[in-house]
Design a protein around this motif. Structure first.
Motif, PDB file in Angstrom:
ATOM      1  N   PRO A 139      59.871  85.790  32.183  1.00 46.84           N
ATOM      2  CA  PRO A 139      59.053  85.481  31.013  1.00 46.84           C
ATOM      3  C   PRO A 139      58.605  84.021  31.033  1.00 46.84           C
ATOM      4  O   PRO A 139      59.208  83.208  31.724  1.00 46.84           O
ATOM      5  CB  PRO A 139      60.020  85.734  29.848  1.00 46.84           C
ATOM      6  CG  PRO A 139      61.378  85.570  30.411  1.00 46.84           C
ATOM      7  CD  PRO A 139      61.297  85.958  31.856  1.00 46.84           C
ATOM      8  N   ILE A 156      68.382  79.938  27.038  1.00 49.45           N
ATOM      9  CA  ILE A 156      68.766  81.225  27.613  1.00 49.45           C
ATOM     10  C   ILE A 156      68.573  82.287  26.543  1.00 49.45           C
ATOM     11  O   ILE A 156      68.814  82.039  25.379  1.00 49.45           O
ATOM     12  CB  ILE A 156      70.259  81.203  28.001  1.00 49.45           C
ATOM     13  CG1 ILE A 156      70.554  80.003  28.863  1.00 49.45           C
ATOM     14  CG2 ILE A 156      70.662  82.484  28.692  1.00 49.45           C
ATOM     15  CD1 ILE A 156      70.001  80.060  30.233  1.00 49.45           C
ATOM     16  N   SER A 157      68.130  83.440  26.930  1.00 48.76           N
ATOM     17  CA  SER A 157      68.046  84.549  25.987  1.00 48.76           C
ATOM     18  C   SER A 157      68.469  85.810  26.729  1.00 48.76           C
ATOM     19  O   SER A 157      68.428  85.830  27.966  1.00 48.76           O
ATOM     20  CB  SER A 157      66.617  84.703  25.479  1.00 48.76           C
ATOM     21  OG  SER A 157      65.780  85.102  26.537  1.00 48.76           O
ATOM     22  N   PRO A 158      68.850  86.848  26.013  1.00 41.40           N
ATOM     23  CA  PRO A 158      69.205  88.087  26.708  1.00 41.40           C
ATOM     24  C   PRO A 158      68.062  88.602  27.568  1.00 41.40           C
ATOM     25  O   PRO A 158      68.270  89.061  28.687  1.00 41.40           O
ATOM     26  CB  PRO A 158      69.503  89.067  25.563  1.00 41.40           C
ATOM     27  CG  PRO A 158      69.820  88.223  24.397  1.00 41.40           C
ATOM     28  CD  PRO A 158      69.035  86.976  24.550  1.00 41.40           C
ATOM     29  N   ALA A 159      66.826  88.505  27.048  1.00 40.26           N
ATOM     30  CA  ALA A 159      65.681  88.982  27.823  1.00 40.26           C
ATOM     31  C   ALA A 159      65.577  88.245  29.146  1.00 40.26           C
ATOM     32  O   ALA A 159      65.329  88.843  30.193  1.00 40.26           O
ATOM     33  CB  ALA A 159      64.398  88.795  27.018  1.00 40.26           C
ATOM     34  N   LEU A 161      68.021  86.740  30.861  1.00 42.51           N
ATOM     35  CA  LEU A 161      69.100  87.114  31.768  1.00 42.51           C
ATOM     36  C   LEU A 161      68.870  88.487  32.384  1.00 42.51           C
ATOM     37  O   LEU A 161      69.146  88.710  33.562  1.00 42.51           O
ATOM     38  CB  LEU A 161      70.444  87.101  31.033  1.00 42.51           C
ATOM     39  CG  LEU A 161      70.967  85.718  30.682  1.00 42.51           C
ATOM     40  CD1 LEU A 161      72.376  85.818  30.121  1.00 42.51           C
ATOM     41  CD2 LEU A 161      70.982  84.816  31.899  1.00 42.51           C
ATOM     42  N   GLU A 162      68.340  89.402  31.562  1.00 41.64           N
ATOM     43  CA  GLU A 162      68.006  90.716  32.110  1.00 41.64           C
ATOM     44  C   GLU A 162      66.985  90.577  33.228  1.00 41.64           C
ATOM     45  O   GLU A 162      67.055  91.247  34.259  1.00 41.64           O
ATOM     46  CB  GLU A 162      67.430  91.598  31.010  1.00 41.64           C
ATOM     47  CG  GLU A 162      68.470  92.118  30.055  1.00 41.64           C
ATOM     48  CD  GLU A 162      67.842  92.791  28.856  1.00 41.64           C
ATOM     49  OE1 GLU A 162      66.627  92.634  28.645  1.00 41.64           O
ATOM     50  OE2 GLU A 162      68.575  93.459  28.132  1.00 41.64           O
ATOM     51  N   ARG A 163      66.012  89.703  32.987  1.00 36.06           N
ATOM     52  CA  ARG A 163      64.983  89.524  34.002  1.00 36.06           C
ATOM     53  C   ARG A 163      65.547  88.904  35.273  1.00 36.06           C
ATOM     54  O   ARG A 163      65.137  89.223  36.367  1.00 36.06           O
ATOM     55  CB  ARG A 163      63.881  88.632  33.453  1.00 36.06           C
ATOM     56  CG  ARG A 163      63.199  89.217  32.268  1.00 36.06           C
ATOM     57  CD  ARG A 163      62.088  90.171  32.671  1.00 36.06           C
ATOM     58  NE  ARG A 163      61.016  90.050  31.744  1.00 36.06           N
ATOM     59  CZ  ARG A 163      59.730  89.946  32.060  1.00 36.06           C
ATOM     60  NH1 ARG A 163      59.353  90.007  33.315  1.00 36.06           N
ATOM     61  NH2 ARG A 163      58.828  89.798  31.132  1.00 36.06           N
ATOM     62  N   LEU A 165      68.471  89.376  36.416  1.00 35.91           N
ATOM     63  CA  LEU A 165      69.160  90.465  37.092  1.00 35.91           C
ATOM     64  C   LEU A 165      68.176  91.366  37.817  1.00 35.91           C
ATOM     65  O   LEU A 165      68.345  91.674  38.998  1.00 35.91           O
ATOM     66  CB  LEU A 165      69.910  91.324  36.068  1.00 35.91           C
ATOM     67  CG  LEU A 165      71.390  91.064  35.873  1.00 35.91           C
ATOM     68  CD1 LEU A 165      71.962  92.136  34.970  1.00 35.91           C
ATOM     69  CD2 LEU A 165      72.130  91.073  37.196  1.00 35.91           C
ATOM     70  N   SER A 166      67.132  91.815  37.092  1.00 36.41           N
ATOM     71  CA  SER A 166      66.202  92.749  37.720  1.00 36.41           C
ATOM     72  C   SER A 166      65.371  92.043  38.785  1.00 36.41           C
ATOM     73  O   SER A 166      65.070  92.609  39.833  1.00 36.41           O
ATOM     74  CB  SER A 166      65.321  93.429  36.682  1.00 36.41           C
ATOM     75  OG  SER A 166      64.583  92.496  35.952  1.00 36.41           O
ATOM     76  N   LYS A 170      64.820  93.085  42.828  1.00 40.19           N
ATOM     77  CA  LYS A 170      63.525  93.289  43.474  1.00 40.19           C
ATOM     78  C   LYS A 170      63.316  92.319  44.626  1.00 40.19           C
ATOM     79  O   LYS A 170      62.871  92.697  45.710  1.00 40.19           O
ATOM     80  CB  LYS A 170      62.403  93.087  42.453  1.00 40.19           C
ATOM     81  CG  LYS A 170      62.340  94.173  41.422  1.00 40.19           C
ATOM     82  CD  LYS A 170      61.540  93.721  40.216  1.00 40.19           C
ATOM     83  CE  LYS A 170      61.989  94.484  38.982  1.00 40.19           C
ATOM     84  NZ  LYS A 170      61.520  93.881  37.754  1.00 40.19           N
ATOM     85  N   SER A 420      71.181  85.275  41.532  1.00 40.37           N
ATOM     86  CA  SER A 420      71.256  85.667  40.124  1.00 40.37           C
ATOM     87  C   SER A 420      72.269  84.850  39.341  1.00 40.37           C
ATOM     88  O   SER A 420      72.371  84.995  38.132  1.00 40.37           O
ATOM     89  CB  SER A 420      71.556  87.160  39.977  1.00 40.37           C
ATOM     90  OG  SER A 420      72.730  87.493  40.665  1.00 40.37           O
ATOM     91  N   GLY A 421      73.000  83.980  40.035  1.00 41.39           N
ATOM     92  CA  GLY A 421      74.088  83.282  39.364  1.00 41.39           C
ATOM     93  C   GLY A 421      73.717  81.910  38.823  1.00 41.39           C
ATOM     94  O   GLY A 421      72.654  81.369  39.120  1.00 41.39           O
ATOM     95  N   PRO A 422      74.635  81.331  38.015  1.00 41.77           N
ATOM     96  CA  PRO A 422      74.348  80.035  37.404  1.00 41.77           C
ATOM     97  C   PRO A 422      74.226  78.908  38.429  1.00 41.77           C
ATOM     98  O   PRO A 422      73.560  77.913  38.162  1.00 41.77           O
ATOM     99  CB  PRO A 422      75.553  79.807  36.476  1.00 41.77           C
ATOM    100  CG  PRO A 422      76.628  80.669  37.015  1.00 41.77           C
ATOM    101  CD  PRO A 422      75.968  81.838  37.639  1.00 41.77           C
TER     102      PRO A 422
END
Lengths: 799, 445
Positions: A139, A156-159, A161-163, A165-166, A170, A420-422
């Motif tokens: 985003p 940071i937002s849940p959206a 973090l989800e992104r 991950l996905s 990909k 994907s990690g911090p």
């Protein structure tokens, strides 16, 4: 503080400046009429200040310095001392503040800083050698002061973090060439206001319209291409009356030629346009085998003859202006690429070559090879040496993937954990334990390398920089300077243009601007792109040729291609590549004559002098106006209003004293540019009203037109250069500047002035500043009153 | 472990949506979360669906001759005859302001749910009114992963500029406006919608496997974030605490998605690859996705444009080779009117399948249809002259006992559509006295 006080008294004697009583007298005579203890105009109280402890009131005095240097105070209309006196006072204040800063440097503190999406994509490219589109994966980021790399805004937002991950799934699937990638469907669309009656960059010479993109083909296999032609609102395909040939190329080689149109088509299409369109589109679909990796896909129409033109029908530059129109050139609406179908293997891609630096003998030395691969990638991605705990984590994921699907699956899983990690997503700077709270300390070499590469390249450090830092050599000023120069001449330094300059000058706003097609029917995407490119190339020339930053205001050259040249009325320029041209018209020189800036400071149907004034105040003079009061009614847009000139329509700004305080600063600046219309073309009339571009600036100077405005800015060119430097420093350290940074900024400018304010001098000054090389250790106690206050102050930008 | 149920700020979703507005390669899996449901017999969840068809209808074949409960079902509405007691026919409504903008097409759909007036512009400065689906979503949809679904069949988002005389193309693309200046794009690709709801992967097994991978990654990432946090200053610690909170939240969501994928009661359709070939399949799939979304409480509000204004689709398979827009200008020629009527009836037939599914899907102690408010109709009446007065719509579903069906309510001539929107808002629990050009509230009791 007493120590500082003693130094101050000594310092005033040292500089031979006017002693405190003279400064007090000046302030008392001209300032405290409004800025008294009782009135506190704009929250500023200058009465009864202690001139022997200026540094303790630095926040107020820095505000005073800023207003004095910009010439904004005292306001026009009230008694003002001469410029010499104002300069003397400002200089005395600055010297006093700067001296104190030498003994008590405050480099500020940028909080933990996550990568923005541009940096994320660049880092993926540099680590995995895979191009990804950040705006597809993640985003948009929030920005502060116009920049999207400011640490405290990168939340940071849940959206998000989800992104992450996905996105990591990909990205790694593509990078490895995972057989399980499925059928990927990508749709590419030229912007609807792209004129397609001309050659489009990236497509083969000899073709018109369409588009060229780099598409990533995940595996060796068969792919389907589905080009679709533009249709009118009622479904009729454009340009059917003539026969046309659509060419599809991959990496410049033709893979398909599709013929359509002509009498046959038009006869069938007229009674049943949508059904015919569906039928035709079905015929344009084809499948071909393609090798894995990135390839340039171009879809465009063959130029049939030099005489081919639809100009008889087309009155305007922009070809697809009317959604009801069906005549003219065919346009590409979109192309859909899907696949792979019948895949056979990951092939040989740049990403795979980067990742698989070793190939294990199956079942024998897989683990050591995995360790080598993952530790190399992690080192680059984490921007630091990899430790045992890191490897333990990565190898756990490697095993997980290995157990599911073999060695490559294991590597894929390991890479997924890396990105994907911090450790990848956050830029961490660790306070050393042996430093007292609220004390500045030098950051480590590795931390410095990171700051440097994100500043100049918006990405992770390369091998050279990393190794120097790991060996502790980056501290050496000579080495540091060498690296800066090396990095500036690397193509990756384009990031300074596309990220810093584009945000400083707000060029990104042009993407969303759609000037009203009724008023500006010629404005198309081709022009929009060219306007941005012109200004980027101008800034780039200042970097590459190491020019004085002031040249941005006075440049007697610019860069145009055919479309842009036509817009400006420059003759004899053909083709869509950009080239340097000399500017003969004095009014056009420098940033103020750039169509990009003139367009983005306008509104859809007309110019906005207020927006132009505001833009210059914020971006060139560093003195943003306060926000408008609520419930200001919009400007009347009826026909009676439109008959007046812009100036007349805005008389209410001046008439009402409540509005005038701000508008007499903003409006005159904007009015002096009124000869440029809403898309930056020169004009002498606005409708029926003749344009009067003369006005009185906020310091009383009379200015007439764009040249006058430029001279006005040049008379205070140090203010302009300081503004740019502040913004560049903010961009470099990822936090807004405040009054505590001003001594460092002034030091950078003093040094750079010896070199005519060349860009590299300012840049080096920034890199050598305490802001860039040091960090303030925070107080340990959470939410203590003073700590919280300093945090808030650090967050609030100047003014 | 304390599960912190975070209320997601609306804008994080909108940002997620921004990335999926165009058909993308491997799409973002916006892993939704089920919230703690208080789905008891006493408190069922309210849903709202709004379904639009363009170009108006042959009114005297749609509006019954008599009012009240004894009306004779009209030919166009025959396909939903068996649902007679589940909907109210409302006639003599009007979009009074719609005729003021452009040729009247764009404003038809743009103001159907707001009774506002669209601004005459071809530029970016479009303006209409906030639509009631968004008002309802703000009230009841903030707990769901997707506050509201906006679906469509045709896509004109590639057109900037003049579409409908003096009206911007932006007005044609959607019927949902979250603010007077923010049209919400309608998604036409069922694959995109599906992935938003269920995650990434073509089969349930694959999705499950990917979710497992996600879970173990999150677990490990949480561990390393904790390690990271130890050496940080207080200010930086707070940011990582934020990060950890958010990690926990998506772990919870992933668990819910796993449950949803393995829930035997849910009939999850197969993951669509792309947009279906035929119109009927496309519309059917979009209806199915709405039903599943309601059932799994992924959303409680949806708008669906079965076809947009100013489209020229042909329906040869029902005997209408003429284009929809053209045939709606029938010039009162009886054979042409009959053709237009065939399209009207066909749309109602497709709608009946949606009603059937809603009826057959259990929801607590009743059915989804019992607990939903469904609006169906067009913003135009006599399409031949682009007339927005009179228009007629169907208000269906049970709305948890608030809709008494089986009636035809004929309103005084020129009654604003807003007068119907207000009692609809009330059913969703929103009290408002005015919307657009409303002059009162229609009594639905």
């Amino acid at each position: 503080m007493r120590l500082a006080g003693t130094l101050l008294l000594a310092a005033t004697g040292l500089f031979g400046q006017t002693a405190p009583p003279a400064q007090t007298a000046l302030v008392n005579q001209y300032c405290i009429t409004c800025h008294s203890e009782k009135l506190k105009t704009a929250g500023v109280d200058l009465e009864n200040r202690d001139y022997s402890h200026v540094a303790e009131d630095a926040e107020v005095w820095e505000k005073v310095v800023r207003k004095l240097r910009a010439g904004e105070m005292p306001p026009v209309g009230l008694p003002r001392p001469g410029k010499a006196s104002i300069d003397k006072l400002a200089t005395w204040l600055e010297n006093t503040l700067d001296t104190s800063a030498v003994t008590n440097p405050n480099p500020g503190r940028t909080m933990i800083h996550r990568l923005n999406r541009t940096e994320y994509a660049n880092a993926i490219k540099d680590v995995l050698n895979l191009d990804v589109d950040a705006s597809e994966l993640l985003p948009p980021d929030d920005s502060a002061d116009g920049f999207d790399n400011i640490a405290q805004m990168l939340t940071i937002s849940p959206a998000l973090l989800e992104r992450y991950l996905s996105a990591s799934a990909k990205v790694t699937r593509f990078a490895i060439g995972d057989p399980d990638v499925g059928v990927v469907v990508s749709t590419y669309r030229p912007r609807p206001d792209l004129s397609q009656d001309t050659h489009i960059e990236g497509t083969p010479v000899g073709t018109l319209g369409g588009m060229a993109v780099t598409h990533y083909f995940p595996l060796d296999g068969e792919y389907q291409f589905e080009p679709r032609l533009s249709q009118s609102i009622l479904g009729m395909i454009h340009g059917l009356e003539d026969r046309h040939a659509m060419e599809i190329t991959l990496d410049g080689v033709r893979v398909k030629l599709l013929n359509f149109g002509g009498n046959d088509g038009i006869v069938k299409a007229i009674p049943e346009s949508m059904a015919y369109a569906n039928q035709l589109h079905a015929q344009l679909v084809f499948r071909i085998p393609v090798k894995a990796g990135p390839h340039t896909l171009a879809v465009s129409f063959l130029r049939q003859s030099s005489a081919q033109t639809a100009e008889i029908w087309q009155q305007y530059q922009r070809t697809a202006i009317d959604a009801n129109e069906t005549k003219g050139f065919p346009h590409l609406d979109k192309v859909i690429v899907s696949g792979p179908f019948d895949p056979h293997g990951p092939g040989d891609t740049p990403a795979r070559r980067r990742i698989f630096t070793c190939r294990p003998v199956p079942g024998k030395d897989e683990l050591p090879c995995a360790r080598t691969i993952l530790s190399n990638l992690a080192r680059r991605a984490y921007r630091r040496p990899v430790n045992d705990k890191d490897m333990e984590r990565l190898l756990t994921f490697y095993q997980r993937g290995r157990n599911k699907g073999g060695f490559e699956q294991g590597i894929e899983m390991g890479i997924r954990r890396i990105i994907s990690g911090p450790e990848f997503v956050f830029r961490v700077e660790n306070d050393p334990a042996n430093v007292a709270p609220n004390t500045p300390y030098r950051i480590s070499d590795l931390e410095l390398a990171s700051r440097l590469s994100f500043f100049l390249w918006s990405t992770v450090p390369d091998e050279t920089l990393f190794n120097l830092a790991a060996q502790g050599k980056l501290k050496d000023p000579t080495v540091l300077e060498q690296q800066v120069r090396r990095m500036l001449s690397d193509p990756k330094a384009d990031a300074l243009v596309t990220n810093f300059a584009a945000q400083w000058l707000q060029l990104r706003n042009l993407r969303g601007m759609v000037p009203d097609p009724d008023v500006f029917p010629d404005f198309d995407e081709n022009l929009r792109l060219a306007l941005v490119k012109e200004t980027e190339l101008l800034f780039d020339s200042v970097i590459k040729e190491d020019r004085s930053v002031a040249d941005l205001l006075t440049a007697n050259y610019t860069f145009v291609n055919e479309r842009l040249a036509r817009h400006y009325g420059i003759r004899g320029i053909y083709g869509d590549q950009f080239r340097r041209v000399a500017i003969t018209d004095d009014a056009r020189k420098g940033l103020l004559g750039q169509g990009s800036i003139l367009t983005l400071t306008s509104v859809g149907t007309r110019t906005s002098p207020v927006a132009r004034g505001k833009w210059i105040l914020i971006n060139l003079l560093g003195t943003p106006p306060p926000p408008p009061p609520p419930n200001v009614p919009a400007l009347k847009e009826d026909s009676a209003a439109k008959a007046q000139s812009m100036r007349d329509r805005m008389t209410v700004h001046r008439a009402n004293p409540f509005c005038a305080t701000c508008h007499k600063v903003m409006d005159p600046i904007g009015f002096s540019l009124e000869n440029y219309d809403g898309v930056g073309r020169w004009r002498l009339k606005d409708g029926d009203a003749k344009i009067d571009a003369s006005d009185t600036m906020f310091d009383g100077t009379k200015v007439d037109g764009a040249v006058g405005l430029r001279n006005f800015l040049l008379a205070r060119r140090e203010v302009f250069i300081q503004t740019m430097t502040e913004k560049l420093l903010m961009y470099a350290v990822g936090r807004p500047m405040d009054y505590r940074d001003m001594p460092a900024v002034r030091k950078i400018l003093r040094e750079a002035s010896k070199n005519d304010y060349k860009f590299s001098s300012i840049l080096m000054g920034i890199v050598q500043s305490p802001q860039f090389q040091m960090r303030m250790k925070q107080a340990d106690v959470v939410q203590s009153a003073s700590a919280k206050q300093s945090l808030d102050q650090m967050r609030r930008p100047e003014q | 472990m304390i599960v912190t149920k975070k209320h997601l700020p609306r804008r994080t979703f909108l940002r997620g949506l921004a990335g999926t507005a165009v058909a993308l390669p491997l799409l973002d899996s916006m892993i939704p979360a089920l919230t703690a449901q208080t789905k008891t017999a006493a408190k069922p969840q309210f849903r709202a669906a709004f379904i639009y068809t363009p170009h108006g209808v042959i009114l005297d074949q749609w509006v019954p001759k008599t009012t009240g409960t004894d009306y004779e079902m009209t030919p166009i509405l025959k396909p939903i005859e068996s649902f007679r007691n589940r909907f109210i026919i409302l006639s003599n409504l009007a979009e009074n302001k719609a005729k003021q903008a452009g040729s009247g097409h764009a404003s038809s759909s743009a103001t159907w749910l707001s009774a506002a007036v669209t601004k005459d512009t071809q530029g970016e400065d479009v303006q209409a009114g906030t639509t009631i689906d968004q008002m309802i979503a703000r009230k009841i949809g903030q707990d769901t992963p997707i506050p509201s679904l906006e679906l469509g069949i045709e896509d004109v988002s590639n057109m900037i500029g003049i579409c409908d005389a003096t009206s911007s193309c932006a007005y044609l693309n959607t019927m949902s406006w979250s603010t007077p200046t923010t049209p919400l794009p309608a998604e036409i690709n069922p694959k995109v919608v599906f992935e938003r709801m269920f995650g990434d992967g073509s089969s349930a097994a694959k999705r499950f496997e990917r979710l497992q991978d996600d879970r173990s990654l999150l677990d490990d990432i949480t561990g390393s974030a904790r390690d990271l946090q130890k050496n940080l200053s207080a200010q930086d610690k707070t940011r990582i605490t934020d990060y950890l909170d958010n990690l926990r939240e998506i772990e919870r969501r992933i668990a819910q998605v796993e449950k949803r994928n393995t829930d035997q009661q849910l009939s999850v359709p197969n993951a669509p690859i792309d947009i279906p070939e035929t119109y009927e399949d496309h519309v059917g799939l979009m209806f199915d996705l709405q039903v599943v979304a309601f059932q799994a409480d992924i959303t409680r509000v949806s708008t669906f444009m079965m076809s947009r204004e100013l489209n020229n689709r042909t329906y040869p398979y029902i005997g209408v080779p003429e284009q929809h827009h053209s045939i709606s200008h029938h010039q009162y020629d009886p054979p042409k009117m009959a053709q237009h009527q065939k399209i009207n009836t066909y749309h109602v037939q497709l709608y009946s399948k949606f009603l059937t599914k809603m009826q057959e899907t259990k929801d607590g102690d009743g059915s989804l249809l019992d607990h939903s408010m469904v609006l169906y109709g067009s913003g135009m009446g006599d399409g031949n002259v682009h007339s927005h007065d009179p228009i007629s719509v169907l208000l269906g579903g049970g709305a948890i006992g608030q809709i008494k069906g089986g009636r035809h309510i004929q309103n005084p001539k020129g009654t604003s559509m807003g007068n119907l929107l207000l009692p609809m808002l009330e059913m969703a629990g929103i009290q408002q006295d005015k919307i657009g050009d409303s002059t009162g509230k229609i009594s639905l009791s």
